[in-house]
Design an enzyme around this catalytic site. Structure first.
Site, mmCIF file in Angstrom:
data_model
loop_
_atom_site.group_PDB
_atom_site.id
_atom_site.type_symbol
_atom_site.label_atom_id
_atom_site.label_comp_id
_atom_site.label_asym_id
_atom_site.label_seq_id
_atom_site.Cartn_x
_atom_site.Cartn_y
_atom_site.Cartn_z
ATOM 1 N N GLU A 126 0.872 -1.190 0.000
ATOM 2 C CA GLU A 126 0.000 0.000 0.000
ATOM 3 C C GLU A 126 0.899 1.226 0.000
ATOM 4 O O GLU A 126 2.115 1.120 0.206
ATOM 5 C CB GLU A 126 -0.890 0.001 1.242
ATOM 6 C CG GLU A 126 -1.802 -1.211 1.312
ATOM 7 C CD GLU A 126 -2.714 -1.191 2.529
ATOM 8 O OE1 GLU A 126 -2.697 -0.199 3.299
ATOM 9 O OE2 GLU A 126 -3.437 -2.183 2.714
ATOM 10 N N ASP A 239 8.603 -16.041 1.282
ATOM 11 C CA ASP A 239 9.732 -16.987 1.401
ATOM 12 C C ASP A 239 9.708 -17.973 0.240
ATOM 13 O O ASP A 239 10.745 -18.333 -0.313
ATOM 14 C CB ASP A 239 9.633 -17.788 2.711
ATOM 15 C CG ASP A 239 10.019 -16.967 3.927
ATOM 16 O OD1 ASP A 239 10.614 -15.897 3.769
ATOM 17 O OD2 ASP A 239 9.705 -17.411 5.064
ATOM 18 N N GLN A 278 42.287 -8.327 -23.188
ATOM 19 C CA GLN A 278 42.138 -8.855 -21.828
ATOM 20 C C GLN A 278 41.115 -8.057 -21.011
ATOM 21 O O GLN A 278 40.388 -8.624 -20.185
ATOM 22 C CB GLN A 278 43.498 -8.845 -21.129
ATOM 23 C CG GLN A 278 43.530 -9.750 -19.928
ATOM 24 C CD GLN A 278 44.898 -9.805 -19.291
ATOM 25 O OE1 GLN A 278 45.513 -8.770 -19.007
ATOM 26 N NE2 GLN A 278 45.393 -10.994 -19.057
ATOM 27 N N GLU A 363 9.139 -7.728 -4.262
ATOM 28 C CA GLU A 363 9.079 -8.879 -3.334
ATOM 29 C C GLU A 363 10.061 -8.724 -2.172
ATOM 30 O O GLU A 363 10.645 -9.688 -1.692
ATOM 31 C CB GLU A 363 9.236 -10.201 -4.079
ATOM 32 C CG GLU A 363 8.028 -10.438 -4.984
ATOM 33 C CD GLU A 363 7.819 -11.857 -5.424
ATOM 34 O OE1 GLU A 363 8.271 -12.779 -4.745
ATOM 35 O OE2 GLU A 363 7.159 -12.027 -6.468
ATOM 36 N N GLY A 364 10.218 -7.487 -1.734
ATOM 37 C CA GLY A 364 11.094 -7.180 -0.613
ATOM 38 C C GLY A 364 12.427 -6.668 -1.105
ATOM 39 O O GLY A 364 13.143 -7.366 -1.834
ATOM 40 N N THR A 365 12.753 -5.420 -0.741
ATOM 41 C CA THR A 365 14.022 -4.843 -1.191
ATOM 42 C C THR A 365 15.192 -5.703 -0.698
ATOM 43 O O THR A 365 15.065 -6.452 0.283
ATOM 44 C CB THR A 365 14.220 -3.424 -0.623
ATOM 45 O OG1 THR A 365 14.267 -3.532 0.812
ATOM 46 C CG2 THR A 365 13.102 -2.475 -1.042
#
Ligand code: COS
Length: 382
Positions: A126, A239, A278, A363-365
């Site tokens: 929210e 989770d 390289q 989904e969660g920092t």
């Protein structure tokens, strides 16, 4: 590297790879430009039965778990993070029913999800409740045989495209996180509407909108689990789903690496393909190491989650942080390898870099994931 997949796992991976190569990759740039939802592609995913991966066999699914959905999402993510997000968000929306739903709710919804007839979405966030998930203000009040929902959910993936919404609301304000409850809201329920489509930096093929509940009435039996158990269901859902976000990072990192190596072999400067320098080789080597390390961690975490469903949090958060931070770095490096061309929309890596950013946020920092890991360590070493 060989991860010794079973025949069924290899089949899931191959099917998803085919959809990615034949449908997702050819359409991703156009869907990114038009910001259109990938309905046709998701219908093809449904036809391949891949919406059933995480659904038990009794409801028409494969009865497989986190590891198998990770295999499919890796391939979709290699194609396009936005399109893959539309698929992943449906799984996220179904997990609360799988984790805590009554047998009646499972009977009602899971077969339609497995067949791809219906899609789901998960509604937690929210305006004032993002990382602080228990700060939600949407309410649900029991009135006779119906729950009445009021409030607004923000940044909901699949909003307006899904038919089934799993929504958390406060049923007892005094009890804090223990006063939140989850419900199923259907797209046709009265009092339920959507905000306009958000304009985003990346994942533009996915739909992101508000969910607006104004005296939205739903039948009493649409409660998911017990009254007051909603916050725990949300935590378990996240989770379960975070390895899916992690593997989107792996798929994206792999795609960025593929583009970088292909380009470096073709691009000639100072009379040689730039892969012979390289400076470029070391960048590519680091990208390859990071992609493979992230893949190994996500696969291990997904297998751990399937085997130990009561001990998911730390493994889930660890792979989410590692793989999505990797995706950000590797896609930035891909733009650097392609340099001027990489910055142009003509090549896919600028989109990859834009898409990568959300993986560290939704989904969660990754800061919240580190909190979860830190708290788990604190408990383990008590
Ligand atoms: N599994 C099961 N239960 C869990 C849990 C988990 N992973 N994490 C927390 N809980 C339980 C706790 O045990 C506690 O239960 P008790 O009341 O019995 O003690 C309850 O849930 C509250 O836990 P806590 O006090 O840790 O909650 P906080 O409000 O401090 O929040 C974080 C914890 C930060 C981890 C949580 O808010 C979170 O995950 N935030 C990120 C949300 C997010 O991902 N937002 C993005 C949008 S969703 S797509």
């Amino acid at each position: 590297m060989d991860y010794f997949l079973t025949e069924e796992q290899q089949m899931i991976k191959d099917l998803a790879a085919q959809i990615s190569d034949e449908l997702i990759i050819p359409q991703r740039a156009e869907l990114d430009r038009t910001e259109e939802y990938p309905t046709e592609i998701l219908d093809a995913v449904a036809q391949a039965d891949l919406f059933g991966i995480y659904i038990p066999e009794e409801y028409g699914g494969f009865g497989t778990g986190c590891f198998e959905i990770v295999l499919a999402l890796e391939q979709f993510g290699r194609g396009c993070t936005g399109i893959a997000t539309a698929f992943a968000a449906s799984a996220l929306g179904v997990y609360p029913i799988l984790i805590s739903g009554s047998p009646e709710l499972k009977d009602k919804y899971l077969s339609d999800i497995a067949s791809g007839k219906k899609r789901a979405a998960f509604a937690l966030t929210e305006a004032n409740a993002g990382s602080d998930a228990s700060g939600i203000q949407t309410t649900a009040v029991l009135d006779g045989d119906e729950w009445v929902l009021n409030g607004t959910k923000q940044w909901i993936t699949n909003a307006g495209e899904a038919q089934i919404y799993t929504v958390i609301a406060i049923t007892d304000k005094k009890k804090g996180p223990r006063g939140a409850t989850m419900f199923v809201v259907e797209d046709t329920d009265p009092g339920f509407s959507y905000g306009p489509k958000e304009k985003k930096l990346g994942i533009r093929a996915s739909s992101t909108r508000e969910l607006i509940f104004k005296d939205c009435r739903i039948p009493k039996d649409r409660i998911i689990g017990r009254q007051g158990a909603g916050f725990i269901t949300v935590m378990k859902t996240l989770d379960q789903s975070r390895p899916g976000i992690a593997i989107l990072g792996v798929g994206l990192g792999q795609a960025a690496l593929d583009e970088s190596v292909t380009y470096a072999k073709q691009r000639v400067q100072f009379g040689k393909p730039i892969i012979s320098f390289q400076a470029i080789q070391h960048m590519l080597a680091d990208m390859a190491i990071q992609v493979e390390a992230a893949r190994a961690l996500v696969y291990a975490a997904a297998k751990h989650i399937d085997a130990h469903p009561k001990d998911m949090s730390k493994a889930s958060s660890m792979c989410k942080v590692f793989a999505t931070d990797m995706a950000m770095k590797v896609t930035v490096d891909a733009v650097q390898v392609l340099a001027g061309y990489g910055y142009m929309r003509e090549y896919p890596v600028e989109k990859m870099m834009r898409d990568a950013k959300i993986l560290q946020i939704y989904e969660g920092t990754n800061q919240i994931q580190r909190n979860v890991i830190g708290q788990a360590l604190n408990k383990e070493y008590a």
